[in-house]
Design a protein around this motif. Sequence first.
Motif, short mmCIF file in Angstrom:
data_model
loop_
_atom_site.label_atom_id
_atom_site.label_comp_id
_atom_site.label_asym_id
_atom_site.label_seq_id
_atom_site.Cartn_x
_atom_site.Cartn_y
_atom_site.Cartn_z
N ALA A 481 0.87 -1.19 0.00
CA ALA A 481 0.00 0.00 0.00
C ALA A 481 0.90 1.23 0.00
O ALA A 481 1.93 1.26 0.69
CB ALA A 481 -0.89 0.01 1.23
N LEU A 482 0.52 2.23 -0.77
CA LEU A 482 1.31 3.46 -0.86
C LEU A 482 0.58 4.63 -0.25
O LEU A 482 -0.64 4.78 -0.44
CB LEU A 482 1.55 3.83 -2.33
N PHE A 483 1.32 5.48 0.46
CA PHE A 483 0.79 6.76 0.94
C PHE A 483 1.59 7.85 0.22
O PHE A 483 2.82 7.85 0.27
CB PHE A 483 0.95 6.90 2.45
N VAL A 484 0.89 8.73 -0.46
CA VAL A 484 1.56 9.72 -1.31
C VAL A 484 1.10 11.13 -0.96
O VAL A 484 -0.09 11.38 -0.77
CB VAL A 484 1.24 9.43 -2.80
N VAL A 485 2.09 12.05 -0.87
CA VAL A 485 1.79 13.49 -0.80
C VAL A 485 2.07 14.05 -2.19
O VAL A 485 3.17 13.91 -2.72
CB VAL A 485 2.66 14.20 0.26
N LYS A 486 1.05 14.68 -2.80
CA LYS A 486 1.19 15.15 -4.18
C LYS A 486 1.98 16.47 -4.26
O LYS A 486 1.84 17.33 -3.40
CB LYS A 486 -0.20 15.43 -4.79
N LYS A 487 2.74 16.58 -5.35
CA LYS A 487 3.32 17.88 -5.69
C LYS A 487 2.44 18.52 -6.76
O LYS A 487 2.38 19.73 -6.91
CB LYS A 487 4.74 17.68 -6.23
N ASP A 488 1.75 17.65 -7.53
CA ASP A 488 0.85 18.09 -8.59
C ASP A 488 -0.56 17.57 -8.26
O ASP A 488 -0.78 16.36 -8.17
CB ASP A 488 1.34 17.50 -9.92
N ALA A 489 -1.48 18.49 -8.05
CA ALA A 489 -2.83 18.13 -7.60
C ALA A 489 -3.56 17.19 -8.56
O ALA A 489 -4.49 16.48 -8.18
CB ALA A 489 -3.66 19.39 -7.37
N SER A 490 -3.14 17.18 -9.83
CA SER A 490 -3.88 16.37 -10.81
C SER A 490 -3.50 14.89 -10.80
O SER A 490 -4.10 14.07 -11.49
CB SER A 490 -3.66 16.94 -12.22
N LEU A 491 -2.49 14.54 -10.02
CA LEU A 491 -2.02 13.14 -9.99
C LEU A 491 -3.13 12.19 -9.53
O LEU A 491 -3.82 12.46 -8.56
CB LEU A 491 -0.82 13.03 -9.04
N THR A 492 -3.26 11.04 -10.25
CA THR A 492 -4.29 10.06 -9.88
C THR A 492 -3.65 8.75 -9.44
O THR A 492 -2.48 8.48 -9.72
CB THR A 492 -5.20 9.76 -11.08
N LYS A 493 -4.47 7.92 -8.76
CA LYS A 493 -4.00 6.61 -8.31
C LYS A 493 -3.59 5.76 -9.51
O LYS A 493 -2.57 5.05 -9.47
CB LYS A 493 -5.12 5.89 -7.54
N ASP A 494 -4.39 5.82 -10.57
CA ASP A 494 -4.10 5.01 -11.75
C ASP A 494 -2.73 5.36 -12.35
O ASP A 494 -2.00 4.48 -12.80
CB ASP A 494 -5.19 5.20 -12.82
N GLN A 495 -2.39 6.67 -12.34
CA GLN A 495 -1.09 7.07 -12.89
C GLN A 495 0.06 6.50 -12.06
O GLN A 495 1.07 6.05 -12.61
CB GLN A 495 -0.98 8.61 -12.90
N VAL A 496 -0.11 6.52 -10.74
CA VAL A 496 0.93 5.99 -9.85
C VAL A 496 1.13 4.49 -10.12
O VAL A 496 2.25 4.00 -10.27
CB VAL A 496 0.57 6.23 -8.36
N ILE A 497 0.01 3.76 -10.18
CA ILE A 497 0.10 2.31 -10.38
C ILE A 497 0.67 1.99 -11.77
O ILE A 497 1.52 1.10 -11.91
CB ILE A 497 -1.28 1.64 -10.14
N ALA A 498 0.26 2.75 -12.78
CA ALA A 498 0.79 2.52 -14.15
C ALA A 498 2.31 2.74 -14.17
O ALA A 498 3.05 1.99 -14.81
CB ALA A 498 0.10 3.47 -15.13
N PHE A 499 2.78 3.78 -13.46
CA PHE A 499 4.22 4.07 -13.40
C PHE A 499 4.95 2.90 -12.73
O PHE A 499 6.01 2.46 -13.20
CB PHE A 499 4.44 5.37 -12.61
N CYS A 500 4.37 2.38 -11.64
CA CYS A 500 5.00 1.26 -10.91
C CYS A 500 5.06 0.01 -11.76
O CYS A 500 6.02 -0.76 -11.70
CB CYS A 500 4.24 0.98 -9.61
N LYS A 501 4.02 -0.22 -12.57
CA LYS A 501 3.99 -1.42 -13.42
C LYS A 501 5.13 -1.42 -14.43
O LYS A 501 5.64 -2.47 -14.81
CB LYS A 501 2.64 -1.52 -14.15
N LYS A 502 5.53 -0.21 -14.85
CA LYS A 502 6.64 -0.12 -15.81
C LYS A 502 7.99 -0.38 -15.12
O LYS A 502 8.92 -0.84 -15.76
CB LYS A 502 6.68 1.29 -16.44
N GLU A 503 8.07 -0.09 -13.83
CA GLU A 503 9.35 -0.11 -13.12
C GLU A 503 9.55 -1.34 -12.23
O GLU A 503 10.67 -1.64 -11.85
CB GLU A 503 9.47 1.15 -12.24
N LEU A 504 8.46 -1.98 -11.85
CA LEU A 504 8.56 -3.03 -10.81
C LEU A 504 7.96 -4.35 -11.28
O LEU A 504 7.03 -4.37 -12.09
CB LEU A 504 7.82 -2.57 -9.54
N THR A 505 8.47 -5.42 -10.70
CA THR A 505 7.90 -6.73 -10.97
C THR A 505 6.50 -6.83 -10.35
O THR A 505 6.21 -6.10 -9.39
CB THR A 505 8.83 -7.84 -10.44
#
Length: 540
Positions: A481-505
């Motif tokens: 589970a991730l806890f995130v403080v945004k620097k950009d208000a438009s950031l979404t959960k889906d974007q975070v997970i999509a980014f992780c899928k590219k970088e992590l197993t």
Amino acid sequence: EENMSGKPWLSQYDTEVPFKLDYPDVCVHDLLSIVASATGNRVAIETGTRSVTYGELDENSTNLAAHLISLGVKPGDVVGICLSNSVEFVIAFFAILKSGGMVAAMNPAFPKRELHFQVAGTGMKVVITSGEMADGFYRIAEESHQITHLIVTGESGVSSQPQKVTMSSFEDVIHCVIKVSLPDIHPAQAAVVQFSGGTTGTPKAALGSHRNLVANTIQVVSWMPALERIDGPVVVTALPLYHIFALTTNCLVFTYVGGQNLLITNPRDMKAFVEELSRVKFTFITGVNTLYNGLMNTPGFDKLDFSSLKIALAGGMALQGAVSERWRKLTGRDICQGWGLTETSPVATANRPDETRFTGSIGYPLPSTEISIRDDDGNELGVGQVGEICVRGPQVMRGYWNRPEETEKVMLPGGWLRTGDIGRMDELGLSYIEDRKKDMIIVSGFNVYPNEIEGVVAKMPEVLEVAAVAQDDEKSGEVVALFVVKKDASLTKDQVIAFCKKELTGYKVPRAVYFRDELPKTNVGKILRRELRDGLKKPG
């Protein structure tokens, strides 16, 4: 020539850095007296509003020590300091040591319950604190029947004073000469009773001797020879002095080299912090990942003059690659990551200050320090194998205050300390932390280390801060589970997970993302994963 077998780090030592150090067998306060007699007129501490020289620091602390002795403080007694970064803190610290007492430094932001625990746990009778905190300590005194004397800085807003507690003014005491002979202290005696972060249940107090602190001071200086080559280096001290990191690497190291401590009294006010930095040419700065990140996100920081900056040292939590890279771009200097704990006074390892690439490593053992990776049974593991990091060296504590069973749990035969950190060592002797034992996330039997996940997500430009914790899951036991403080208000959960899928197993990809305005932190800015984890377990 030192035997290299089993100690690959020795081949990486600079020609200026000795394998084994000779330590003067002196007490911590002797370091101050030596500098004061040589360069008494040099500024030792500055806060922006006032400064004191080494001569004044030595004289004021001697006067306060004499006052403590007149109050009945004897060698081996614990005396409390509950002050934020200030000239008074440093005077009080050296004074207690000169009186033969042991320093128990407390966090002024602690709730009364925690302060009461520390007072009761150490048997302290005398506390040095600020006027606004005096009332709280009077209440603790009434409940514990233990505190007999308060020495108070500034104006005291006390409403009613318990009969059995006397109070004196810090300002009056440091300028009052009492003819008392100071005791002879043996360097093997405990100097500090330092409460460890308490992130695993009840806080324990580590006993650090004068020898431990003097050794660690000289180890840090020897690892960074540049410090001794500069006449009057300036260190930025934003981390609290009641924490062992700043106490050793800032206060003691810079006393030893006759430097100047620029104390930042309120580092949370980042705007004022950056303004303070614009007024000085600083040589050295210490911080944790969150502090460096915060500074770089404060307007005006990128306009500062970094020409004198030689070393930025990070510790306390993992330094993230994204923070390191951005710091280099802004300042032209690298952040040198070190590692240690309260029980090691605190520095055990550090990267070389001249290293220019971020490896994510905690570096090499300091001179006279050994690192060994052990399995659960205490057997030594080979290169690249993951196990518990164990440390041996002159900076390792004597044990926990009045907790022999806890001491026994962490001390292995031969003077090795079990640190509770899980890591590995490569063929060069660089160590890497995989994580604290308790923070490990186990997904369907696979070990997932939060540091790795956090390091990946921190690369996202829209993310200000991130913490990864275990969340219970019926199918796989635990998920990330991730806890995130945004620097950009438009950031979404889906974007975070999509980014992780590219970088992590697959099994390392977070299953849940929670956005927060801020993350809970310890007094030195270390993110409290346990608090976040516990919050997930609460119903609703």
